[in-house]
Design a protein around this motif. Structure first.
Motif, PDB file in Angstrom:
ATOM      1  N   HIS A 100       0.829  -1.205   0.000  1.00 37.96           N
ATOM      2  CA  HIS A 100       0.000   0.000   0.000  1.00 37.96           C
ATOM      3  C   HIS A 100       0.865   1.256   0.000  1.00 37.96           C
ATOM      4  O   HIS A 100       2.083   1.212   0.261  1.00 37.96           O
ATOM      5  CB  HIS A 100      -0.947   0.006   1.201  1.00 37.96           C
ATOM      6  CG  HIS A 100      -0.260  -0.072   2.538  1.00 37.96           C
ATOM      7  ND1 HIS A 100       0.528   0.932   3.052  1.00 37.96           N
ATOM      8  CD2 HIS A 100      -0.261  -1.062   3.474  1.00 37.96           C
ATOM      9  CE1 HIS A 100       0.981   0.601   4.239  1.00 37.96           C
ATOM     10  NE2 HIS A 100       0.529  -0.618   4.520  1.00 37.96           N
ATOM     11  N   PHE A 101       0.222   2.400  -0.324  1.00 35.41           N
ATOM     12  CA  PHE A 101       0.905   3.691  -0.220  1.00 35.41           C
ATOM     13  C   PHE A 101       1.651   3.736   1.111  1.00 35.41           C
ATOM     14  O   PHE A 101       1.078   3.446   2.169  1.00 35.41           O
ATOM     15  CB  PHE A 101      -0.096   4.844  -0.235  1.00 35.41           C
ATOM     16  CG  PHE A 101      -0.758   5.120  -1.559  1.00 35.41           C
ATOM     17  CD1 PHE A 101      -0.495   4.374  -2.691  1.00 35.41           C
ATOM     18  CD2 PHE A 101      -1.676   6.164  -1.660  1.00 35.41           C
ATOM     19  CE1 PHE A 101      -1.116   4.651  -3.900  1.00 35.41           C
ATOM     20  CE2 PHE A 101      -2.298   6.458  -2.860  1.00 35.41           C
ATOM     21  CZ  PHE A 101      -2.027   5.698  -3.983  1.00 35.41           C
ATOM     22  N   ARG A 102       2.885   4.146   1.104  1.00 31.82           N
ATOM     23  CA  ARG A 102       3.647   4.143   2.356  1.00 31.82           C
ATOM     24  C   ARG A 102       3.228   5.251   3.301  1.00 31.82           C
ATOM     25  O   ARG A 102       3.603   5.243   4.464  1.00 31.82           O
ATOM     26  CB  ARG A 102       5.152   4.246   2.080  1.00 31.82           C
ATOM     27  CG  ARG A 102       5.630   5.533   1.429  1.00 31.82           C
ATOM     28  CD  ARG A 102       7.095   5.402   1.056  1.00 31.82           C
ATOM     29  NE  ARG A 102       7.564   6.547   0.307  1.00 31.82           N
ATOM     30  CZ  ARG A 102       8.263   7.551   0.814  1.00 31.82           C
ATOM     31  NH1 ARG A 102       8.584   7.537   2.101  1.00 31.82           N
ATOM     32  NH2 ARG A 102       8.645   8.564   0.054  1.00 31.82           N
ATOM     33  N   ASN A 103       2.417   6.212   2.822  1.00 32.58           N
ATOM     34  CA  ASN A 103       1.992   7.318   3.684  1.00 32.58           C
ATOM     35  C   ASN A 103       0.536   7.199   4.126  1.00 32.58           C
ATOM     36  O   ASN A 103      -0.077   8.184   4.547  1.00 32.58           O
ATOM     37  CB  ASN A 103       2.227   8.665   2.997  1.00 32.58           C
ATOM     38  CG  ASN A 103       1.579   8.758   1.614  1.00 32.58           C
ATOM     39  OD1 ASN A 103       1.041   7.779   1.106  1.00 32.58           O
ATOM     40  ND2 ASN A 103       1.646   9.931   1.010  1.00 32.58           N
TER      41      ASN A 103
ATOM     42  N   GLY B 213      -5.915  -0.370   7.564  1.00 30.73           N
ATOM     43  CA  GLY B 213      -6.911  -1.391   7.864  1.00 30.73           C
ATOM     44  C   GLY B 213      -7.896  -1.564   6.727  1.00 30.73           C
ATOM     45  O   GLY B 213      -8.240  -2.696   6.352  1.00 30.73           O
ATOM     46  N   ASP B 214      -8.360  -0.454   6.162  1.00 26.39           N
ATOM     47  CA  ASP B 214      -9.283  -0.526   5.022  1.00 26.39           C
ATOM     48  C   ASP B 214      -8.618  -1.207   3.824  1.00 26.39           C
ATOM     49  O   ASP B 214      -9.260  -1.978   3.091  1.00 26.39           O
ATOM     50  CB  ASP B 214      -9.746   0.877   4.628  1.00 26.39           C
ATOM     51  CG  ASP B 214     -10.609   1.533   5.695  1.00 26.39           C
ATOM     52  OD1 ASP B 214     -11.164   0.800   6.539  1.00 26.39           O
ATOM     53  OD2 ASP B 214     -10.725   2.779   5.686  1.00 26.39           O
ATOM     54  N   HIS B 215      -7.348  -0.902   3.618  1.00 22.44           N
ATOM     55  CA  HIS B 215      -6.604  -1.503   2.512  1.00 22.44           C
ATOM     56  C   HIS B 215      -6.537  -3.018   2.679  1.00 22.44           C
ATOM     57  O   HIS B 215      -6.773  -3.772   1.720  1.00 22.44           O
ATOM     58  CB  HIS B 215      -5.194  -0.908   2.465  1.00 22.44           C
ATOM     59  CG  HIS B 215      -4.316  -1.489   1.408  1.00 22.44           C
ATOM     60  ND1 HIS B 215      -4.215  -0.951   0.133  1.00 22.44           N
ATOM     61  CD2 HIS B 215      -3.495  -2.570   1.416  1.00 22.44           C
ATOM     62  CE1 HIS B 215      -3.372  -1.678  -0.574  1.00 22.44           C
ATOM     63  NE2 HIS B 215      -2.916  -2.656   0.170  1.00 22.44           N
ATOM     64  N   PHE B 216      -6.244  -3.487   3.877  1.00 23.85           N
ATOM     65  CA  PHE B 216      -6.114  -4.919   4.096  1.00 23.85           C
ATOM     66  C   PHE B 216      -7.459  -5.642   3.972  1.00 23.85           C
ATOM     67  O   PHE B 216      -7.507  -6.795   3.532  1.00 23.85           O
ATOM     68  CB  PHE B 216      -5.473  -5.195   5.453  1.00 23.85           C
ATOM     69  CG  PHE B 216      -4.002  -4.878   5.476  1.00 23.85           C
ATOM     70  CD1 PHE B 216      -3.142  -5.460   4.561  1.00 23.85           C
ATOM     71  CD2 PHE B 216      -3.485  -3.996   6.402  1.00 23.85           C
ATOM     72  CE1 PHE B 216      -1.782  -5.173   4.560  1.00 23.85           C
ATOM     73  CE2 PHE B 216      -2.125  -3.696   6.412  1.00 23.85           C
ATOM     74  CZ  PHE B 216      -1.269  -4.290   5.499  1.00 23.85           C
ATOM     75  N   VAL B 217      -8.568  -4.981   4.341  1.00 20.48           N
ATOM     76  CA  VAL B 217      -9.885  -5.584   4.129  1.00 20.48           C
ATOM     77  C   VAL B 217     -10.142  -5.759   2.632  1.00 20.48           C
ATOM     78  O   VAL B 217     -10.592  -6.823   2.170  1.00 20.48           O
ATOM     79  CB  VAL B 217     -10.987  -4.739   4.780  1.00 20.48           C
ATOM     80  CG1 VAL B 217     -12.367  -5.260   4.375  1.00 20.48           C
ATOM     81  CG2 VAL B 217     -10.855  -4.757   6.293  1.00 20.48           C
ATOM     82  N   GLY B 218      -9.846  -4.710   1.857  1.00 20.08           N
ATOM     83  CA  GLY B 218      -9.989  -4.817   0.406  1.00 20.08           C
ATOM     84  C   GLY B 218      -9.104  -5.892  -0.181  1.00 20.08           C
ATOM     85  O   GLY B 218      -9.503  -6.616  -1.107  1.00 20.08           O
TER      86      GLY B 218
ATOM     87  N   ARG C  58     -14.495  -1.427  -0.780  1.00 20.51           N
ATOM     88  CA  ARG C  58     -13.246  -1.916  -0.188  1.00 20.51           C
ATOM     89  C   ARG C  58     -12.261  -2.355  -1.252  1.00 20.51           C
ATOM     90  O   ARG C  58     -11.059  -2.072  -1.159  1.00 20.51           O
ATOM     91  CB  ARG C  58     -13.558  -3.060   0.777  1.00 20.51           C
ATOM     92  CG  ARG C  58     -14.251  -2.582   2.061  1.00 20.51           C
ATOM     93  CD  ARG C  58     -14.922  -3.707   2.798  1.00 20.51           C
ATOM     94  NE  ARG C  58     -15.515  -3.244   4.066  1.00 20.51           N
ATOM     95  CZ  ARG C  58     -16.402  -3.913   4.764  1.00 20.51           C
ATOM     96  NH1 ARG C  58     -16.834  -5.093   4.316  1.00 20.51           N
ATOM     97  NH2 ARG C  58     -16.876  -3.427   5.897  1.00 20.51           N
ATOM     98  N   VAL C  59     -12.739  -3.048  -2.272  1.00 21.17           N
ATOM     99  CA  VAL C  59     -11.838  -3.477  -3.335  1.00 21.17           C
ATOM    100  C   VAL C  59     -11.314  -2.269  -4.102  1.00 21.17           C
ATOM    101  O   VAL C  59     -10.124  -2.208  -4.457  1.00 21.17           O
ATOM    102  CB  VAL C  59     -12.548  -4.466  -4.281  1.00 21.17           C
ATOM    103  CG1 VAL C  59     -11.685  -4.769  -5.505  1.00 21.17           C
ATOM    104  CG2 VAL C  59     -12.877  -5.757  -3.545  1.00 21.17           C
ATOM    105  N   THR C  60     -12.178  -1.293  -4.343  1.00 18.69           N
ATOM    106  CA  THR C  60     -11.738  -0.093  -5.055  1.00 18.69           C
ATOM    107  C   THR C  60     -10.718   0.678  -4.233  1.00 18.69           C
ATOM    108  O   THR C  60      -9.706   1.167  -4.774  1.00 18.69           O
ATOM    109  CB  THR C  60     -12.947   0.787  -5.399  1.00 18.69           C
ATOM    110  OG1 THR C  60     -13.860   0.036  -6.217  1.00 18.69           O
ATOM    111  CG2 THR C  60     -12.520   2.043  -6.153  1.00 18.69           C
TER     112      THR C  60
ATOM    113  N   ARG D 158      -6.931   1.393  -5.444  1.00 19.58           N
ATOM    114  CA  ARG D 158      -6.486   2.789  -5.508  1.00 19.58           C
ATOM    115  C   ARG D 158      -5.252   3.061  -4.663  1.00 19.58           C
ATOM    116  O   ARG D 158      -4.505   4.008  -4.938  1.00 19.58           O
ATOM    117  CB  ARG D 158      -7.623   3.722  -5.058  1.00 19.58           C
ATOM    118  CG  ARG D 158      -8.659   3.988  -6.127  1.00 19.58           C
ATOM    119  CD  ARG D 158      -9.773   4.874  -5.621  1.00 19.58           C
ATOM    120  NE  ARG D 158     -10.706   5.206  -6.697  1.00 19.58           N
ATOM    121  CZ  ARG D 158     -11.957   5.608  -6.506  1.00 19.58           C
ATOM    122  NH1 ARG D 158     -12.441   5.733  -5.261  1.00 19.58           N
ATOM    123  NH2 ARG D 158     -12.719   5.885  -7.541  1.00 19.58           N
ATOM    124  N   THR D 159      -5.020   2.272  -3.645  1.00 17.08           N
ATOM    125  CA  THR D 159      -3.921   2.558  -2.719  1.00 17.08           C
ATOM    126  C   THR D 159      -2.765   1.573  -2.849  1.00 17.08           C
ATOM    127  O   THR D 159      -1.895   1.527  -1.984  1.00 17.08           O
ATOM    128  CB  THR D 159      -4.425   2.580  -1.263  1.00 17.08           C
ATOM    129  OG1 THR D 159      -5.137   1.366  -0.981  1.00 17.08           O
ATOM    130  CG2 THR D 159      -5.346   3.766  -1.029  1.00 17.08           C
TER     131      THR D 159
END
Length: 463
Positions: free
Chosen positions: A51-54, A61-66, A311-313, A317-318
């Motif tokens: 994911h984006f490092r920032n 958490g949202d990224h990992f759910v997606g 979540r997938v989007t 995106r990240t």
């Protein structure tokens, strides 16, 4: 093509010295940061999957759910696996990651393998009411080689290759793979005589949120559909139908720039590749004559609700692009200049600055990114043509693919197959397939000395 680009290039360069004819070259400010402040510094097999490092803690958490919805298999309905059922009734894969392995690029099958990393678009001449390709009556717009229990798969796609030899002006030889596609076990009768097909390799999915955040005006600034400047490059925008607005909108994603945004792209893949319905794309993916498909059990509709799509989007995106390597290497710098001199940079535009496009991802805004694409359509000549129009894209036009992360493809995805159908076995072959608007660049590349061709390829490996 067994050796890596670097080993091939070093074999050429070591006897000649290291870039002594280019003493004044230096890296551009920030060009090693492919995604600006979002860039990740990783050269492992997970280089595309970070994911984006920032991101902040909540966003991570949202990224990992997606990520979980992107990677885990969907199952047939009805099932006890809540929120994961609804696969099919016909489909290409059971998960997004089955084709986008480690968030990277798919490839055509090796002998004896099923075709998974490449799908086959189908159509007949004409267009739908919204301007898209006209599906085949008995098979729809995409061949589905798998079906759930009791539902026949549509057919089996197969590819074979013929080696086409070629020679550089300096006498060096090469060989290109010319693919031929055929279909077996067709469940619903023969395909029509006027069939149009388009094989599509699954592209890498990292960095797409940053491309979505590039201002439309900045993309259109590179469009020159009438070639008014006379340089032979006439990039054109595609304006596919947007199911969110109900109107045509600038296309950014897909091999023909036939998707305007990532939500549209993701829901299209959910339905077309997995058979998963969403509120944006309701209804199953069964062609009318496919009775078993039409009658198959389905789960609650939509099978992927808006929260799953969100979540997938967010996940896609990240996903961050990896940083450049060796940006101050004299040979890489020389290759960068050659990349521009032979005209590659006319379509593979080096950098853009993103705008504030997502309320929930402010980190994507105001980033100088280095994707090496203009996101426009270009006529690539008859050798690469699929002959299949796609909204405003003609049968010879393809969107310029981004090149960031190219040098890590072997490490992440364990292959180096490129172009829309994976026919090119490495970057050199991909260049040699270029025609149409890119014919002059191809000729200029072939006219380079072996050492300079090696330097240009070494630059590509640094991306």
């Amino acid at each position: 093509m067994v050796r890596t680009i670097r080993s091939f290039v070093l074999a050429l360069l070591l006897p000649l010295g290291c870039g002594e004819d280019e003493p004044g070259l230096a890296p551009f400010l920030g060009e090693e940061l492919a995604g600006g402040e979002t860039t990740v510094f990783d050269t492992t097999r997970l280089a595309y999957a970070l994911h984006f490092r920032n991101l902040d803690q909540q966003q991570r958490g949202d990224h990992f759910v997606g990520n979980s919805f992107f990677n885990q298999n969907w199952v047939e309905a009805p099932a006890s696996t809540e929120g994961r059922d609804g696969l099919g009734p016909v489909f290409n894969a059971k998960s997004c990651s089955a084709c986008h392995f480690r968030d990277g690029r798919g490839r055509p099958p090796l002998p004896g393998e099923d075709m998974l990393g490449v799908l086959i678009r189908l159509s007949v001449p004409g267009s739908t009411d919204n301007g898209g390709p006209h599906p085949v009556d008995a098979y729809g717009g995409q061949l589905q080689p798998q079906g759930i229990t009791g539902v026949p798969a549509e057919g089996t796609p197969l590819v074979e290759y013929e080696e086409v030899p070629g020679q550089y002006p300096d006498g060096a030889t090469y060989s290109l793979r010319q693919p031929t596609y055929r279909f077996e076990d067709l469940a619903f009768g023969p395909l029509p005589d006027d069939l149009l097909i388009s094989p599509r390799s699954a592209p890498a999915v990292f960095g797409l949120g940053l491309l979505e955040a590039v201002p439309e005006a900045d993309i259109l600034a590179y469009a020159d559909p009438d070639d008014r400047d006379g340089d032979g490059i006439s990039g054109r925008p595609n304006y596919p139908f947007d199911p969110i607005t109900g109107q045509p909108r600038l296309g950014r994603f897909g091999w023909k720039a036939n998707q305007p945004g990532l939500r549209q792209q993701n829901t299209g893949a959910f339905l077309g590749d997995l058979g998963i319905t969403t509120t944006l794309r309701p209804g199953n993916n069964c062609a009318e004559p496919q009775l078993e498909c039409q009658q198959a059990a389905v789960s609650m509709q939509p099978e992927a609700d808006d929260k799953v799509v969100d979540r997938v989007t967010f996940y896609v995106r990240t996903l961050a692009p990896p940083a450049r390597r060796d940006v101050d290497d004299p040979e890489v710098l020389a290759g960068r200049e050659l990349f521009s001199e032979v005209g590659c940079a006319d379509c593979h535009v080096a950098s853009f600055v993103t705008e504030d496009a997502f309320a929930d991802i402010p980190q994507a805004a105001n980033q100088t990114i280095w994707p090496y694409t203009d996101m426009l359509l270009h006529d690539m000549g008859e050798a690469l043509a699929d002959g299949r129009p796609d909204f405003d894209a003609t049968g010879t036009e393809w969107r310029t693919p981004p090149l960031w992360g190219l040098g890590l493809l072997q490490r992440v995805n364990e292959h180096t197959m490129l172009l829309h159908d994976g026919r090119a076995r490495d970057a050199e072959e991909a260049i040699l397939w270029h025609g149409g608007e890119a014919e002059r660049s191809r000729e200029d590349f072939t006219a380079l000395t072996p050492a300079d061709r090696g330097r240009l390829l070494l630059f590509l490996e640094s991306l």
